[in-house]
Design a protein around this motif. Structure first.
Motif, PDB file in Angstrom:
ATOM      1  N   ILE A 105      30.618 -12.321  42.474  1.00  9.21           N
ATOM      2  CA  ILE A 105      31.642 -11.289  42.241  1.00  9.21           C
ATOM      3  C   ILE A 105      32.350 -10.972  43.560  1.00  9.21           C
ATOM      4  N   ASP A 106      33.661 -10.929  43.507  1.00  6.06           N
ATOM      5  CA  ASP A 106      34.428 -10.629  44.724  1.00  6.06           C
ATOM      6  C   ASP A 106      35.660  -9.813  44.362  1.00  6.06           C
ATOM      7  N   HIS A 107      35.997  -8.852  45.209  1.00  9.22           N
ATOM      8  CA  HIS A 107      37.184  -8.035  44.899  1.00  9.22           C
ATOM      9  C   HIS A 107      38.492  -8.712  45.323  1.00  9.22           C
ATOM     10  N   ALA A 108      38.376  -9.785  46.090  1.00 11.45           N
ATOM     11  CA  ALA A 108      39.596 -10.452  46.572  1.00 11.45           C
ATOM     12  C   ALA A 108      40.232 -11.295  45.466  1.00 11.45           C
ATOM     13  N   ARG A 109      41.467 -11.708  45.741  1.00  5.12           N
ATOM     14  CA  ARG A 109      42.188 -12.515  44.760  1.00  5.12           C
ATOM     15  C   ARG A 109      41.755 -13.976  44.813  1.00  5.12           C
TER      16      ARG A 109
END
Ligand code: FDA
Length: 394
Positions: free
Chosen positions: A33-37
């Motif tokens: 999971i990553d908040h970046a695009r």
């Protein structure tokens, strides 16, 4: 409905993706999971866009930590050659630039594509643009609340990196999770970062912006020999970035410019053979012209003929160049720092697996851990090695 996975990894950077690949190979169901695009944003910009993906000489001595032995086990189990083999399996051309530093011939994006292909092959899932709102412990592991729903997992791997370059999505989440679970965090500070100088020093050095020179830069017993660059804000270049990881506020650093050359002997030799040139002209045979002018002016010798200089004056001029003492005002901070020094205290982690010793199922890998490499491919090697170590255990 609550989703269940074997492994949740927070952070699709170098360490998180490596861990996902290794866990996936062992048949674990993994979600990253990553908040970046996009994944691996720091890989993309690393090494001037060519990613210095490892260093063939990487060993424990190239890392800073409050607990210097901690990194040994992981580094021994996943070596630079292991990553080179992976890169070669994917047909990515590479070259050694200098000092054991390996770079992609073409683009850092090749490394990201390689990691994504490996993740796909083992079925590891990637969830981008997803924020983490809470992490809590359950009877069987952890519950991770995200903007895309809630996930239960037996193993939670925190690979969310350090604080450097917040503009690229660095958040310090790892330290908050560590603290939430009672793990100590070694004080963090920007590292591999340019120095700033105070306004008076800057005014003096203003004319030198853009000048680079070979130097040995020393702080106490630690010294690095590489280029130094004068900037509009202060000092940069590889030797400066290296020493910044050791420097402490208020302390001085000592630069030995042209460390292979005995400047005093050369100037005295030139004086013997006539010495009809001005001090700055003679120095310009040894140093970049602007530096030669600067040091001649600082010593109040600009315009004076070499023939008229005493041994004492030449020795003092030479010492000002080869023991150039400067007190940085500070650093450029996390805005430009390549890495974060300090982080999750390794004394709370198992060195073979990166698992928190008192919290079963919780792992910390990569830059968020208190293991920081020198400039030159060492930090990625730590990301690969710590990701690999956790990947064998989750
Ligand atoms: P990394 O920072 O790579 O990944 C963390 C991930 O977590 C990111 O994708 C981020 O978006 C995500 N994340 C963070 N907070 C989150 C949150 N709250 N929620 C969800 N996701 C979150 N090293 C080297 O060896 N060779 C080199 O050439 C370079 N060059 C270089 C250039 C520049 C400009 C920088 C800034 C750094 C380097 N480095 C380097 C250092 C190297 O990039 C760094 O050590 C590694 O990327 C660390 O890998 P990690 O996976 O630990 O963190």
């Amino acid at each position: 409905m609550i989703e269940t996975q074997d492994v949740v990894i927070i952070g699709a950077g170098a360490a998180g993706m490596m861990c996902a690949i290794e866990a996936g190979k062992r048949g674990r169901r993994v979600v990253v999971i990553d908040h970046a695009r996009a994944p691996g944003e720091k890989i993309r910009i690393s090494g001037g866009g060519r990613c210095n993906f490892t260093n063939i000489h990487a060993g424990p001595k190239n890392f800073l930590s409050d607990n210097p032995h901690f990194c040994k086990s992981a580094l021994a189990r996943y070596r630079p050659q292991d990553f080179v083999s992976l890169v070669e399996r994917h047909g990515i051309a590479w070259h050694e630039k200098t000092l054991g530093q390996l770079f992609c011939d073409h683009s850092a994006k090749d490394i990201i594509r390689m990691l994504l292909a490996e993740m796909k092959e083992v079925g590891a899932m990637l969830r981008l643009e997803t924020t983490i709102s809470a992490v809590e412990r359950t009877a069987s592991g952890f519950r991770v609340a995200t903007s895309a729903g809630t996930v239960d997992t037996a193993s939670l791997v925190v690979a969310s990196g350090g604080k450097s370059i917040p503009k690229m999505g660095a958040t310090g989440l790892a330290y908050r999770i560590a603290e939430q679970f009672g793990l100590p965090v070694v004080e963090t500070r920007p590292a591999l970062v340019p120095f700033t100088l105070d306004p008076a020093q800057l005014e003096k050095l203003g004319g030198l912006a853009g000048v680079a020179a070979d130097a040995e830069v020393r702080f106490g017993k630690i010294a690095f020999r590489e280029a130094v660059l004068v900037t509009h804000r202060g000092l940069s270049g590889p030797a400066i970035l290296q020493i910044s990881s050791y420097w402490r506020e208020g302390a001085e650093i000592v630069l030995r410019l042209m460390p292979d050359i005995d400047i005093a002997s050369i100037l005295k030799g030139m004086r013997r053979t006539g010495g009809r040139q001005a001090a700055q002209t003679a120095l310009a045979d040894i140093l970049p012209r602007r530096l030669a002018q600067f040091f001649a002016e600082e010593a109040k010798l600009a315009g004076r003929l070499l023939a008229d200089l005493s041994d004492k004056a030449i020795d003092a001029l030479s010492a000002s160049i080869q023991a150039w003492t400067l007190k940085p005002a500070g650093t450029e901070g996390y805005r430009t720092a390549e890495v974060t020094l300090g982080g999750v205290d390794t004394r709370a982690l198992d060195s073979r697996t990166m698992r928190a010793t008192n919290i079963p199922g919780l792992y910390f890998i990569g830059e968020c851990v208190d293991v920081t490499g020198w400039l030159g491919g060492y930090n990625f090697q730590w990301a690969w090695a710590s990701g690999f170590a956790a990947g064998q255990d989750v």
